[in-house]
Motif scaffolding. Structure first.
Motif, PDB file in Angstrom:
ATOM      1  N   UNK A 106       0.851  -1.186   0.000  1.00 19.35           N
ATOM      2  CA  UNK A 106       0.000   0.000   0.000  1.00 19.35           C
ATOM      3  C   UNK A 106       0.887   1.236   0.000  1.00 19.35           C
ATOM      4  N   UNK A 107       0.655   2.108  -0.971  1.00 22.46           N
ATOM      5  CA  UNK A 107       1.452   3.323  -1.057  1.00 22.46           C
ATOM      6  C   UNK A 107       0.579   4.513  -0.681  1.00 22.46           C
ATOM      7  N   UNK A 108       1.232   5.552  -0.225  1.00 25.86           N
ATOM      8  CA  UNK A 108       0.528   6.763   0.181  1.00 25.86           C
ATOM      9  C   UNK A 108       1.112   7.954  -0.567  1.00 25.86           C
ATOM     10  N   UNK A 109       0.220   8.821  -1.016  1.00 21.31           N
ATOM     11  CA  UNK A 109       0.645  10.048  -1.699  1.00 21.31           C
ATOM     12  C   UNK A 109       1.394  10.932  -0.718  1.00 21.31           C
ATOM     13  N   UNK A 110       2.568  11.435  -1.153  1.00 19.37           N
ATOM     14  CA  UNK A 110       3.359  12.300  -0.278  1.00 19.37           C
ATOM     15  C   UNK A 110       3.285  13.761  -0.718  1.00 19.37           C
ATOM     16  N   UNK A 111       3.674  14.032  -1.976  1.00 22.89           N
ATOM     17  CA  UNK A 111       3.719  15.439  -2.405  1.00 22.89           C
ATOM     18  C   UNK A 111       3.871  15.494  -3.919  1.00 22.89           C
ATOM     19  N   UNK A 112       3.592  16.674  -4.486  1.00 27.56           N
ATOM     20  CA  UNK A 112       3.843  16.955  -5.904  1.00 27.56           C
ATOM     21  C   UNK A 112       4.856  18.085  -5.977  1.00 27.56           C
ATOM     22  N   UNK A 113       5.991  17.836  -6.596  1.00 29.45           N
ATOM     23  CA  UNK A 113       7.070  18.831  -6.708  1.00 29.45           C
ATOM     24  C   UNK A 113       6.978  19.471  -8.093  1.00 29.45           C
ATOM     25  N   UNK A 114       6.597  20.733  -8.130  1.00 28.59           N
ATOM     26  CA  UNK A 114       6.312  21.420  -9.393  1.00 28.59           C
ATOM     27  C   UNK A 114       7.579  21.635 -10.206  1.00 28.59           C
ATOM     28  N   UNK A 115       7.426  21.627 -11.520  1.00 28.33           N
ATOM     29  CA  UNK A 115       8.523  21.866 -12.450  1.00 28.33           C
ATOM     30  C   UNK A 115       8.175  23.066 -13.331  1.00 28.33           C
ATOM     31  N   UNK A 116       9.196  23.874 -13.642  1.00 31.13           N
ATOM     32  CA  UNK A 116       9.045  24.982 -14.590  1.00 31.13           C
ATOM     33  C   UNK A 116       7.888  25.921 -14.245  1.00 31.13           C
ATOM     34  N   UNK A 138      -8.535   2.595 -11.638  1.00 27.94           N
ATOM     35  CA  UNK A 138      -7.258   3.184 -11.242  1.00 27.94           C
ATOM     36  C   UNK A 138      -6.309   2.119 -10.717  1.00 27.94           C
ATOM     37  N   UNK A 139      -5.021   2.269 -11.063  1.00 22.51           N
ATOM     38  CA  UNK A 139      -4.017   1.367 -10.501  1.00 22.51           C
ATOM     39  C   UNK A 139      -3.646   1.847  -9.103  1.00 22.51           C
ATOM     40  N   UNK A 140      -2.640   1.183  -8.484  1.00 25.83           N
ATOM     41  CA  UNK A 140      -2.290   1.501  -7.111  1.00 25.83           C
ATOM     42  C   UNK A 140      -1.843   2.939  -6.929  1.00 25.83           C
ATOM     43  N   UNK A 141      -1.072   3.468  -7.894  1.00 28.36           N
ATOM     44  CA  UNK A 141      -0.573   4.837  -7.777  1.00 28.36           C
ATOM     45  C   UNK A 141      -1.721   5.837  -7.800  1.00 28.36           C
ATOM     46  N   UNK A 142      -2.632   5.683  -8.764  1.00 28.66           N
ATOM     47  CA  UNK A 142      -3.759   6.597  -8.858  1.00 28.66           C
ATOM     48  C   UNK A 142      -4.704   6.456  -7.675  1.00 28.66           C
ATOM     49  N   UNK A 143      -4.817   5.226  -7.142  1.00 28.48           N
ATOM     50  CA  UNK A 143      -5.658   5.028  -5.960  1.00 28.48           C
ATOM     51  C   UNK A 143      -5.109   5.799  -4.772  1.00 28.48           C
ATOM     52  N   UNK A 144      -3.777   5.776  -4.615  1.00 29.45           N
ATOM     53  CA  UNK A 144      -3.155   6.533  -3.517  1.00 29.45           C
ATOM     54  C   UNK A 144      -3.345   8.031  -3.712  1.00 29.45           C
ATOM     55  N   UNK A 145      -3.234   8.497  -4.960  1.00 29.98           N
ATOM     56  CA  UNK A 145      -3.446   9.916  -5.241  1.00 29.98           C
ATOM     57  C   UNK A 145      -4.893  10.299  -4.950  1.00 29.98           C
ATOM     58  N   UNK A 146      -5.825   9.442  -5.348  1.00 31.02           N
ATOM     59  CA  UNK A 146      -7.247   9.729  -5.136  1.00 31.02           C
ATOM     60  C   UNK A 146      -7.583   9.858  -3.661  1.00 31.02           C
ATOM     61  N   UNK A 190      14.512   9.145  -5.431  1.00 30.51           N
ATOM     62  CA  UNK A 190      14.430   7.685  -5.422  1.00 30.51           C
ATOM     63  C   UNK A 190      15.450   7.076  -4.475  1.00 30.51           C
ATOM     64  N   UNK A 191      16.600   7.749  -4.338  1.00 30.91           N
ATOM     65  CA  UNK A 191      17.646   7.221  -3.460  1.00 30.91           C
ATOM     66  C   UNK A 191      17.194   7.177  -2.015  1.00 30.91           C
ATOM     67  N   UNK A 192      16.217   7.987  -1.675  1.00 29.31           N
ATOM     68  CA  UNK A 192      15.704   8.000  -0.311  1.00 29.31           C
ATOM     69  C   UNK A 192      14.613   6.972  -0.091  1.00 29.31           C
ATOM     70  N   UNK A 193      14.311   6.184  -1.114  1.00 28.64           N
ATOM     71  CA  UNK A 193      13.317   5.129  -0.966  1.00 28.64           C
ATOM     72  C   UNK A 193      11.929   5.510  -1.409  1.00 28.64           C
ATOM     73  N   UNK A 194      11.753   6.746  -1.885  1.00 29.31           N
ATOM     74  CA  UNK A 194      10.436   7.153  -2.355  1.00 29.31           C
ATOM     75  C   UNK A 194      10.149   6.561  -3.734  1.00 29.31           C
ATOM     76  N   UNK A 195       8.882   6.390  -4.030  1.00 29.99           N
ATOM     77  CA  UNK A 195       8.479   6.071  -5.391  1.00 29.99           C
ATOM     78  C   UNK A 195       8.196   7.386  -6.102  1.00 29.99           C
ATOM     79  N   UNK A 196       8.777   7.578  -7.275  1.00 29.35           N
ATOM     80  CA  UNK A 196       8.660   8.836  -8.002  1.00 29.35           C
ATOM     81  C   UNK A 196       8.026   8.581  -9.363  1.00 29.35           C
ATOM     82  N   UNK A 197       6.970   9.338  -9.665  1.00 28.94           N
ATOM     83  CA  UNK A 197       6.351   9.283 -10.994  1.00 28.94           C
ATOM     84  C   UNK A 197       6.311  10.701 -11.542  1.00 28.94           C
TER      85      UNK A 197
END
Length: 822
Positions: A322-332, A352-360, A425-432
């Motif tokens: 089970x993954x949990x949404x952490x944050x969105x880091x804005x670009x540009x 929705x897959x697991x990632x989108x479920x966590x975001x939802x 990613x080096x800190x263990x986070x999942x990044x999309x």
């Protein structure tokens, strides 16, 4: 779309395409006609098959024939082995029946289910209850339960590898034919079941890919080989026994010949070996059900104990899945509100897959109108959607989206984003990566103007028992290979938190298809990221080609092919139906920490069955040597059947039952049959020679003179008892010697000793002594041993026991096999 070479799917009458599906009455009508999705497959044997399997065996036939012959002689005490035969079969029947009930109930509780529309409502029913013309709803992870034609499709993609051998997902639209045996990897849809049960295509083809391949069992193969050898030995020894006894005791009548010959042949039959082997497997399976492990093939318990490499995914095994949404880091300089709305709109997806479920769960839906959906799939590693009067948004693996060509962002911007992804990613986070486009998606192709908008980070919870479980594997010399579809750096970070020696993680996209290269890489690396379903399967094949016994764990549809090809497939209970269908073991509560329990059970079965087999084979070797020696030196076979019944009960039968079910943590060592033959055959031969020596020595000073033997030591036709107690003494001396040697064989095989084993051996010795000192038992077993005869018989037995100890100590493989026992 149809599978090449397959017959067309039957068209539905217009009345059956209504959106509310069948009514309850229509379902009942089809059930009454037998149009149900059942094949009659069982999780275990029927009661009749259980009875036949435990009664109608080759050795039961041999013993049954000998039992009948002994009864004809009127010596009922010597037919005692027939009662043991009946009891053995009864125990086997009862044990298997009880295990069958337990496993059948558990299999029923964990049977696959299907969503159907009936009476206008979506219901979940067992897949076996699907009827012809049912309106079936498919979602990601489902297995297609029947054949039919799609009535609705929302980006539906099926894995049809079971039918075509092609692992690439196949998109299906309205009007396409779909087949049972395939599985949904993306999207959703509805179809009417036109062919169910035995009529479904996947059940009509000869090489049904969903059927289980029989798990290899070294124990079962070795026991079957052993039984074949013993059968031929019996065929050869029976005429020798009859001929030699006719020469030596033929003048006493045919009854004496039958009884003495039967005694020799009875000793050649391992009457309880198959029973105890089967009981050990069954009780292990039942024991594991108490730990929420469903054993779908009994030999899998043994198989996991032989495993030396475990391939596992990060998600669902090292982490809780089970993954949990952490944050969105804005670009540009992207607008934070728009990014949040875009994430919410993408997550507002019924499939929705697991990632989108966590975001939802963390971001509410903005209510945007969706006009097109490209569902996520593990091969593409991205999903996307178009929205009315708004941009197209895509969410997926950064390395995939950033590699899109052409790329509108400058190379230095792309490099900076990649560096930021690597750091996260080096800190263990999942990044999309969330990206936008002004193009409208028409197929599963990334738009040319894709612009990165935000990096979305999610966190996973490491299972609290993962570290302890992996430490157990390391202590048992079982190698771990983490194969995940996630970023290799992220996977490595999680692996480090659970104590794995990670080394340099490998991006599987850089690996070639060459099996030899894969073998070299797998031998030197532990963590692999961005692994595709096809590569997982290739990893399994490469490890097997390198001589490893491989277990594969998984929960997703993308793991199904690798699970099927692994030596042992382990599915999580919350995994996809397609995954559980091909696995030998299912962890019902999804806890990876149960695997050490399964390994411990497998090792207990292997080690204990080896102990038991040694006891039985030693008895067989003893009987063969005694038969041949008696024939060569022309003496009666030393025992009556009742003597061997006593010896078998106290040194083999009763102890073997407890030893087969007791604890045993010995590590698996190959060469099961070889070790048995190297120890049991020479030990049994020593016992046979000791018995003959003891019998001859006793005959010199005890019993009656040979010239009087025929007249005094015959079976009384009326009383059915031996006429003179002195006639019992040589056989009693041989029995004492045999008990001494076999008790020492039991002591050797029970090592290392524990209090319960010492109590078991002491109890068996007590039973044997009782048979000699209790007048009723002594008379029943024809036993009489004056004190001098007792001491000389014990002395011969002690020499035999010493030789058995020497055989044990001079057999390194046998001794090493005992070293790590309980």
């Amino acid at each position: 779309m149809t599978t090449p070479g397959t017959p067309p799917v039957t068209a539905h009458p217009p009345a059956l395409t209504r959106p509310e599906g069948l009514t309850s009455a229509e379902v009942a009508e089809r059930v009454s006609r037998g149009e149900v999705n059942r094949l009659g497959e069982r999780t275990s044997r029927s009661i009749g098959e259980i009875v036949r399997a435990n009664v109608l065996t080759r050795f039961n036939a041999i013993l049954g024939g000998l039992f009948a012959l002994v009864l004809v002689t009127g010596s009922f005490a010597d037919g005692l082995f027939g009662i043991v035969l009946v009891v053995n079969s009864a125990i086997g029947i009862v044990q298997e029946y009880l295990a069958k009930r337990k496993l059948d109930r558990l299999a029923l509780l964990n049977a696959p289910t299907t969503r159907v529309v009936r009476d206008g409502e979506v219901r979940v029913v067992p897949t076996t209850d699907v009827v012809r013309d049912d309106l079936i709803e498919l979602r990601t992870g489902d297995e297609v339960p029947a054949d039919g034609t799609l009535l609705a499709s929302a980006g539906l993609e099926l894995n049809e590898a079971n039918l075509t051998g092609e692992s690439d997902p196949v998109a299906h639209d309205v009007g396409d034919d779909i087949r049972s045996g395939t599985s949904v990897v993306a999207g959703s849809g509805r179809f009417h079941a036109s062919q169910v049960g035995a009529d479904a295509y996947v059940n009509r083809i000869a090489s049904d890919a969903r059927k289980f391949t029989r798990t290899h069992s070294e124990i079962q193969e070795s026991i079957n080989t052993l039984l074949t050898y013993i059968t031929w030995v019996i065929v050869a020894a029976l005429p020798i026994a009859i001929w030699s006894q006719w020469r030596t005791v033929g003048d006493q009548g045919w009854r004496e010949v039958v009884i003495r010959s039967a005694a020799g042949v009875v000793g050649l039959v391992p009457e309880g070996l198959v029973l105890l082997t089967s009981v050990a497997f069954l009780l292990s399976a039942v024991q594991l059900t108490r730990r929420n492990v469903l054993v779908q093939q009994l030999p899998a318990v043994e198989g996991l104990a032989r495993v030396d490499v475990v391939c596992l995914d990060k998600t669902g095994t090292l982490t809780a899945g089970e993954i949990a949404y952490e944050d969105a880091h804005l670009l540009d300089g992207q607008d934070v509100d728009e990014i949040r709305c875009a994430l919410g709109a993408l997550a507002d997806d019924p499939n929705a897959n697991g990632t989108l479920t966590a975001v939802a769960a963390a971001v509410g839906s903005p209510g945007w109108q969706r006009t097109q959906t490209i569902p996520f799939n593990s091969a593409r590693k991205w999903s996307g959607a178009c929205f009315a009067e708004r941009s197209t948004w895509v969410l997926g693996a950064p390395e995939v989206l950033l590699a899109a060509d052409p790329q509108p962002s400058p190379p230095e911007v792309i490099d900076a984003i990649r560096a930021q992804v690597a750091e996260m990613a080096a800190s263990g986070r999942r990044v999309v990566l969330l990206a936008r486009s002004d193009e409208h998606l028409t197929d599963a192709t990334l738009p040319a103007d894709l612009t990165p908008a935000a990096l979305v980070t999610l966190t996973e919870q490491v299972r609290p028992d993962a570290k302890e479980t992996l430490a157990y594997f390391a202590a048992q010399d079982v190698a771990i290979k983490v194969v995940s579809g996630d970023n290799p750096v992220t996977v490595a970070a999680v692996a480090r938190t659970v104590g794995l020696e990670v080394g340099e993680p490998v991006d599987a996209r850089t690996l070639p298809d060459d099996p030899d290269v894969l073998r070299q890489v797998l031998a030197t690396h532990t963590v692999f990221g961005r692994v595709t379903p096809e590569q997982k399967r290739a990893f399994v094949h490469a490890l097997q080609a390198d001589g490893h016994v491989v277990a594969m764990t998984g929960d997703g549809v993308n793991d199904a092919l690798a699970l099927k090809d692994a030596d042992i497939g382990v599915a999580m209970g919350n995994g996809a139906q397609a995954t559980k269908a091909v696995a030998e073991l299912v962890l019902l509560d999804g806890r990876f920490s149960h695997l050490p329990d399964v390994i411990a059970e497998g090792r207990r079965v292997i080690g204990n069955v080896e102990r038991v087999a040694n006891l039985f084979v030693a008895k067989n070797a003893m009987s063969l040597v005694a038969i041949l020696a008696a024939a060569v030196i022309t003496v009666p076979f030393p025992f009556l059947p009742r003597h061997l019944t006593l010896v078998s009960a106290v040194t083999i039968g009763i102890p073997a039952f407890f030893l087969a079910l007791g604890p045993n943590r010995r590590r698996y060592l190959p060469g099961f049959l070889g070790r048995i033959l190297r120890f049991a055959v020479p030990s049994g031969a020593v016992a046979g020679l000791a018995v003959i020596a003891s019998y001859l020595w006793a005959g010199r000073g005890y019993g009656v003179p040979s010239e009087e033997f025929a007249g005094r030591c015959t079976v009384d036709a009326s009383a059915r008892t031996v006429a003179d107690v002195a006639c019992w003494q040589p056989g009693s001396g041989a029995t004492i010697t045999l008990l001494t040697v076999f008790f020492w064989i039991l002591v050797v095989l029970a090592r290392p000793f524990r209090p319960w084993k010492a109590a078991l051996v002491a109890a068996m010795v007590g039973l044997a002594v009782t048979a000699f000192v209790w007048p009723v038992a002594a008379r029943f077993f024809n036993l009489d041993a004056p004190l001098p005869l007792l001491w000389q018989s014990l002395a011969v037995g002690a020499v035999g026991a010493g030789l058995v100890e020497a055989i044990y100590r001079l057999s390194p493989s046998v001794r090493n096999a005992h070293h790590l026992r309980d």
